[in-house]
Design an enzyme around this catalytic site. Structure first.
Site, PDB file in Angstrom:
ATOM      1  N   LYS A  67     -10.249   1.768  -1.606  1.00 34.47           N
ATOM      2  CA  LYS A  67      -9.568   2.351  -0.448  1.00 34.47           C
ATOM      3  C   LYS A  67      -8.706   3.488  -0.969  1.00 34.47           C
ATOM      4  O   LYS A  67      -7.908   3.291  -1.890  1.00 34.47           O
ATOM      5  CB  LYS A  67      -8.689   1.327   0.267  1.00 34.47           C
ATOM      6  N   GLN A 138       3.542  -2.788  11.945  1.00 35.03           N
ATOM      7  CA  GLN A 138       2.777  -3.973  11.536  1.00 35.03           C
ATOM      8  C   GLN A 138       3.151  -5.234  12.317  1.00 35.03           C
ATOM      9  O   GLN A 138       2.365  -6.172  12.409  1.00 35.03           O
ATOM     10  CB  GLN A 138       3.033  -4.261  10.045  1.00 35.03           C
ATOM     11  N   MET A 219       5.807 -10.265   3.818  1.00 36.62           N
ATOM     12  CA  MET A 219       4.702  -9.302   3.806  1.00 36.62           C
ATOM     13  C   MET A 219       5.140  -7.861   3.583  1.00 36.62           C
ATOM     14  O   MET A 219       4.314  -6.990   3.354  1.00 36.62           O
ATOM     15  CB  MET A 219       3.953  -9.379   5.149  1.00 36.62           C
TER      16      MET A 219
HETATM   17  P1  NAD Z   1       7.390   0.625   9.998  1.00 40.77           P
HETATM   18  O1  NAD Z   1       7.984   1.816   9.350  1.00 40.77           O
HETATM   19  O2  NAD Z   1       6.637   0.790  11.256  1.00 40.77           O
HETATM   20  O3  NAD Z   1       8.562  -0.442  10.281  1.00 40.77           O
HETATM   21  C1  NAD Z   1       9.547  -0.706   9.315  1.00 40.77           C
HETATM   22  C2  NAD Z   1      10.344  -1.927   9.707  1.00 40.77           C
HETATM   23  O4  NAD Z   1      11.325  -2.171   8.695  1.00 40.77           O
HETATM   24  C3  NAD Z   1      11.100  -1.787  11.012  1.00 40.77           C
HETATM   25  O5  NAD Z   1      11.217  -3.062  11.605  1.00 40.77           O
HETATM   26  C4  NAD Z   1      12.466  -1.285  10.548  1.00 40.77           C
HETATM   27  O6  NAD Z   1      13.479  -1.576  11.491  1.00 40.77           O
HETATM   28  C5  NAD Z   1      12.629  -2.109   9.289  1.00 40.77           C
HETATM   29  N1  NAD Z   1      13.531  -1.520   8.303  1.00 40.77           N
HETATM   30  C6  NAD Z   1      13.518  -0.256   7.830  1.00 40.77           C
HETATM   31  N2  NAD Z   1      14.476  -0.106   6.892  1.00 40.77           N
HETATM   32  C7  NAD Z   1      15.087  -1.303   6.776  1.00 40.77           C
HETATM   33  C8  NAD Z   1      16.140  -1.788   5.967  1.00 40.77           C
HETATM   34  N3  NAD Z   1      16.770  -0.998   5.086  1.00 40.77           N
HETATM   35  N4  NAD Z   1      16.504  -3.091   6.092  1.00 40.77           N
HETATM   36  C9  NAD Z   1      15.880  -3.890   6.985  1.00 40.77           C
HETATM   37  N5  NAD Z   1      14.875  -3.487   7.771  1.00 40.77           N
HETATM   38  C10 NAD Z   1      14.484  -2.213   7.670  1.00 40.77           C
HETATM   39  O7  NAD Z   1       6.520  -0.083   8.878  1.00 40.77           O
HETATM   40  P2  NAD Z   1       5.315  -1.122   9.058  1.00 40.77           P
HETATM   41  O8  NAD Z   1       4.039  -0.376   9.101  1.00 40.77           O
HETATM   42  O9  NAD Z   1       5.625  -2.082  10.143  1.00 40.77           O
HETATM   43  O10 NAD Z   1       5.355  -1.846   7.626  1.00 40.77           O
HETATM   44  C11 NAD Z   1       6.437  -2.686   7.289  1.00 40.77           C
HETATM   45  C12 NAD Z   1       6.419  -2.958   5.803  1.00 40.77           C
HETATM   46  O11 NAD Z   1       5.223  -3.634   5.447  1.00 40.77           O
HETATM   47  C13 NAD Z   1       6.464  -1.698   4.912  1.00 40.77           C
HETATM   48  O12 NAD Z   1       7.365  -1.950   3.864  1.00 40.77           O
HETATM   49  C14 NAD Z   1       5.058  -1.569   4.395  1.00 40.77           C
HETATM   50  O13 NAD Z   1       5.014  -0.926   3.143  1.00 40.77           O
HETATM   51  C15 NAD Z   1       4.663  -3.029   4.276  1.00 40.77           C
HETATM   52  N6  NAD Z   1       3.221  -3.289   4.286  1.00 40.77           N
HETATM   53  C16 NAD Z   1       2.768  -4.266   3.472  1.00 40.77           C
HETATM   54  C17 NAD Z   1       1.421  -4.555   3.439  1.00 40.77           C
HETATM   55  C18 NAD Z   1       0.914  -5.680   2.584  1.00 40.77           C
HETATM   56  O14 NAD Z   1      -0.298  -5.814   2.412  1.00 40.77           O
HETATM   57  N7  NAD Z   1       1.764  -6.517   2.057  1.00 40.77           N
HETATM   58  C19 NAD Z   1       0.522  -3.827   4.248  1.00 40.77           C
HETATM   59  C20 NAD Z   1       1.026  -2.858   5.112  1.00 40.77           C
HETATM   60  C21 NAD Z   1       2.384  -2.595   5.139  1.00 40.77           C
END
Ligand code: NAD
Length: 321
Positions: A67, A138, A219
């Protein structure tokens, strides 16, 4: 060569298809039949973009590929999502490019599938209250997938930034499940299962806020320095993950490992539970924690499912290559 464009994924691949595909590849990883290759992630020095690729090979399904993509922060202004990815699949017998598949929606689905699989295998069977921490892109995917794993009767949620609950409220309404925004003390006291999906770099949930018997699916932490829960929670929990190498370096376990609170050898791959080689949860009072870091093999598994479905439904676009 087959092309499955991004716009064809919605309606072609269901969340259940992704759960089945990811469960299989987690099992294959734990049997050492499938392997993720080292991840490449680089700042381009152009458009503020972070670009990289995740690749691997599953000898059982013969999924081979990568990917490629990353994060382009200026995309919103161009009417595009900031995260962009495409999956390339290769014929494991010849190396020829077999398919190119849009990877944006699939990434969301495979991530939701991973936490759902952890709930299926590790949460108490009598879990009825679901706690959600995080309300970004997410979160709605994670919620929808989690709701399918137990007969949850209520959802309680917390987010740092207010006014973001709309998409999760809509999913809860769709499922006829009451949804309530609460503080973290209440969330920890009431939830049987907690999914964290934020981009936090500081612990949000404290060890004192987690009850015995809780299952946590962490996650959001997929990079060095990110953290969603206090490391002491991992010391009290049985820790499971998709891949140990990622868990200790870029996952939630990086902090507990750095502080010497847990040993790398104590972290269990969820695939071992799926295969029946590890019992998973052994008592109602045990805290289980799944450190979902996100591996390339998940992407290859769901992209392969998309190709198979596109071919079966006559929707595959074939080009000479
Ligand atoms: P997004 O930017 O749409 O949402 C971010 C979320 O984190 C929001 O709820 C926001 O309010 C919160 N947030 C931001 N800064 C913060 C802080 N300092 N303290 C607490 N909360 C905070 O992102 P998303 O697409 O929903 O992804 C969320 C997370 O999941 C990201 O860190 C992303 O990298 C991770 N992710 C992980 C995987 C995996 O396979 N594990 C896959 C996709 C995304």
């Amino acid at each position: 060569m087959i092309i499955v464009p991004e716009k064809a994924i919605d309606g072609l691949v269901t969340l259940e298809d992704c759960v089945a595909a990811v469960e299989k590849v987690f099992a294959s990883m734990a049997k050492r039949s499938a392997r993720n290759f080292p991840v490449v992630r680089e700042a381009l020095g152009h458009a503020d973009a972070l670009y990289g690729f995740k690749s691997g090979f599953d000898r059982e399904s013969l999924a081979l590929g990568l990917k490629a993509g990353g994060f382009w922060p200026g995309n919103m202004g161009k009417g595009l999502t900031n995260h962009q990815s495409s999956v390339f699949l290769f014929d494991a017998d010849t190396g020829r490019c077999r398919a190119v598949v849009g990877g944006n929606l699939l990434t969301a689905l495979r991530t939701a599938a991973a936490s759902a699989i952890s709930i299926r295998h590790l949460a108490r069977s009598d879990a009825r209250v679901l706690g959600m921490i995080g309300a970004g892109h997410q979160s709605a995917f994670q919620l929808r997938a989690a709701l399918a794993q137990r007969p949850f009767e209520r959802v309680v949620a917390w987010n740092l930034h207010p006014g973001m609950f709309g998409r999760m409220e809509a999913v809860a309404r769709e499922h006829g499940v009451p949804f309530e925004a609460v503080d973290l003390d209440r969330l920890g006291t009431e939830a049987d299962v907690i999914v964290t999906i934020t981009s936090s770099f500081d612990p949000i949930l404290k060890a004192s806020q987690v009850r015995p018997g809780t299952h946590l699916a962490c996650m959001g932490t997929d990079t060095k320095g990110k953290q969603e829960v206090e490391a002491d929670i991992l010391a009290k929990a049985t820790v499971f993950t998709d891949e140990v190498a990622q868990s200790v370096s870029i996952g939630e376990a990086q902090h507990a490992i750095a502080r010497g609170l847990i040993a790398e050898g104590a972290i269990v791959e969820i695939g071992a539970v799926i295969n029946g080689d590890h019992p998973g949860r052994t008592s109602d009072g045990e805290i289980t924690l799944f450190d979902g870091t996100g591996v390339g093999l998940q992407d290859l598994a769901v992209a392969s499912a998309a190709v198979d479905l596109a071919v079966a439904k006559g929707l595959a676009v074939e080009v000479e290559f």
